[in-house]
Design a protein around this motif. Structure first.
Motif, PDB file in Angstrom:
ATOM      1  N   LEU A  96       0.829  -1.210   0.000  1.00 47.25           N
ATOM      2  CA  LEU A  96       0.000   0.000   0.000  1.00 47.25           C
ATOM      3  C   LEU A  96       0.861   1.257   0.000  1.00 47.25           C
ATOM      4  O   LEU A  96       0.579   2.215  -0.741  1.00 47.25           O
ATOM      5  N   ARG A  97       1.912   1.255   0.816  1.00 46.93           N
ATOM      6  CA  ARG A  97       2.793   2.434   0.861  1.00 46.93           C
ATOM      7  C   ARG A  97       3.398   2.708  -0.505  1.00 46.93           C
ATOM      8  O   ARG A  97       3.421   3.859  -0.958  1.00 46.93           O
ATOM      9  N   HIS A  98       3.895   1.669  -1.170  1.00 46.06           N
ATOM     10  CA  HIS A  98       4.502   1.873  -2.486  1.00 46.06           C
ATOM     11  C   HIS A  98       3.466   2.327  -3.517  1.00 46.06           C
ATOM     12  O   HIS A  98       3.746   3.183  -4.358  1.00 46.06           O
ATOM     13  N   ALA A  99       2.262   1.759  -3.445  1.00 41.41           N
ATOM     14  CA  ALA A  99       1.228   2.130  -4.407  1.00 41.41           C
ATOM     15  C   ALA A  99       0.811   3.584  -4.245  1.00 41.41           C
ATOM     16  O   ALA A  99       0.538   4.292  -5.228  1.00 41.41           O
ATOM     17  N   LEU A 100       0.782   4.071  -3.008  1.00 40.67           N
ATOM     18  CA  LEU A 100       0.363   5.446  -2.756  1.00 40.67           C
ATOM     19  C   LEU A 100       1.404   6.472  -3.199  1.00 40.67           C
ATOM     20  O   LEU A 100       1.126   7.670  -3.197  1.00 40.67           O
ATOM     21  N   GLU A 192       4.672  24.287   4.507  1.00 41.61           N
ATOM     22  CA  GLU A 192       4.903  24.971   3.227  1.00 41.61           C
ATOM     23  C   GLU A 192       5.809  24.166   2.293  1.00 41.61           C
ATOM     24  O   GLU A 192       6.660  24.730   1.595  1.00 41.61           O
ATOM     25  N   GLY A 193       5.650  22.848   2.313  1.00 40.09           N
ATOM     26  CA  GLY A 193       6.472  22.014   1.442  1.00 40.09           C
ATOM     27  C   GLY A 193       7.913  21.923   1.881  1.00 40.09           C
ATOM     28  O   GLY A 193       8.776  21.507   1.113  1.00 40.09           O
ATOM     29  N   GLY A 194       8.185  22.314   3.142  1.00 39.24           N
ATOM     30  CA  GLY A 194       9.560  22.326   3.644  1.00 39.24           C
ATOM     31  C   GLY A 194      10.173  20.948   3.795  1.00 39.24           C
ATOM     32  O   GLY A 194      11.392  20.822   3.898  1.00 39.24           O
ATOM     33  N   ARG A 195       9.345  19.919   3.870  1.00 45.09           N
ATOM     34  CA  ARG A 195       9.834  18.539   3.875  1.00 45.09           C
ATOM     35  C   ARG A 195       9.203  17.801   2.716  1.00 45.09           C
ATOM     36  O   ARG A 195       8.040  18.063   2.371  1.00 45.09           O
ATOM     37  N   PRO A 196       9.910  16.880   2.095  1.00 42.05           N
ATOM     38  CA  PRO A 196       9.327  16.121   0.984  1.00 42.05           C
ATOM     39  C   PRO A 196       8.090  15.361   1.449  1.00 42.05           C
ATOM     40  O   PRO A 196       8.089  14.752   2.532  1.00 42.05           O
ATOM     41  N   LEU A 197       7.052  15.396   0.648  1.00 43.58           N
ATOM     42  CA  LEU A 197       5.821  14.705   0.999  1.00 43.58           C
ATOM     43  C   LEU A 197       6.060  13.206   1.163  1.00 43.58           C
ATOM     44  O   LEU A 197       5.475  12.576   2.050  1.00 43.58           O
ATOM     45  N   ASP A 202       6.099   8.399   4.673  1.00 41.55           N
ATOM     46  CA  ASP A 202       6.881   7.328   5.321  1.00 41.55           C
ATOM     47  C   ASP A 202       6.762   7.419   6.837  1.00 41.55           C
ATOM     48  O   ASP A 202       6.579   6.415   7.530  1.00 41.55           O
ATOM     49  N   ASP A 203       6.889   8.628   7.380  1.00 41.89           N
ATOM     50  CA  ASP A 203       6.808   8.828   8.832  1.00 41.89           C
ATOM     51  C   ASP A 203       5.441   8.426   9.369  1.00 41.89           C
ATOM     52  O   ASP A 203       5.327   7.819  10.444  1.00 41.89           O
TER      53      ASP A 203
END
Length: 210
Positions: A96-100, A192-197, A202-203
């Motif tokens: 599921l994580r990879h598919a998303l 504000e997009g300061g960290r990669p989505l 993942d977190d």
């Protein structure tokens, strides 16, 4: 070409044309939503932007909200296809994580992805509409997860109960995964997009699994 084949071909062409018009309307609507605000943009403004009447617009979309998030249904099909393509022996949560990642790429790869995510997160009527779309996503994803859940070889008398348990587990996994995506996207807008989505997703997945 026989009559049946001709009708099928004609129907297919109409579907393609309809999808093209829907895409044009959705693109113009999103442009106006981002420039003016969702609530501030009227249906007549969108209609004028694509050269049709407001009444004609509703032949393609049921509501103004659909113009903003209608593409999410199609995106759900892409996620389902990605899930189906994952290795058969991969456990469901990881699959599921990879598919998303399809959703992550859709937002991060769009130059207005962050602005779009902010609008979706900050507009109550769109939040409500997105819940409906997520239910449709669950319908698409749950069968694929069920296939990945191994049966435990219960006797025939317990088979129905085992299948019910597997269905419940699949629904819970899909619901949790979509919740992780939603939380990550909300945090992404807050920073504000300061960290990669993708890192935020993942977190979120790791937090649920821990």
């Amino acid at each position: 070409m026989g009559n049946a084949a001709a009708k099928t071909a004609t129907g297919g062409m109409r579907d393609v044309a309809r999808r093209a018009v829907r895409a044009e309307i959705a693109a113009k609507a999103m442009e106006l939503f981002l420039d003016q605000g969702f609530e501030e943009t009227t249906v007549n403004q969108i209609a004028a932007g694509v050269g049709m009447s407001g009444r004609s617009l509703f032949r393609y979309f049921d509501t103004k909200e659909d113009m903003a998030i209608g593409g999410l249904v199609e995106l759900g099909h892409d996620v389902a296809a990605a899930l189906e393509d994952r290795p058969a022996d991969e456990e469901p949560w990881s699959a599921l994580r990879h598919a998303l990642e399809v959703c992550v790429e859709s937002l991060e790869g769009d130059e207005v992805g962050l602005r779009r995510a902010k609008m979706l997160a900050g507009t109550p009527s769109l939040r409500t509409a997105m819940l409906d779309k997520q239910l449709r996503w669950q319908e698409l994803l749950v069968p694929h997860v069920e296939q990945r859940l191994r049966g435990s070889g219960q006797p025939q008398t317990l088979q129905a109960r085992a299948l019910q348990a597997r269905s419940l587990q699949a629904r819970a996994l899909v619901s949790a995964a979509l919740g992780c995506l939603d939380v990550a996207a909300t945090v992404w807008t807050e920073v504000e997009g300061g960290r990669p989505l993708t890192d935020l997703v993942d977190d979120a997945f790791a937090a649920v699994r821990s």
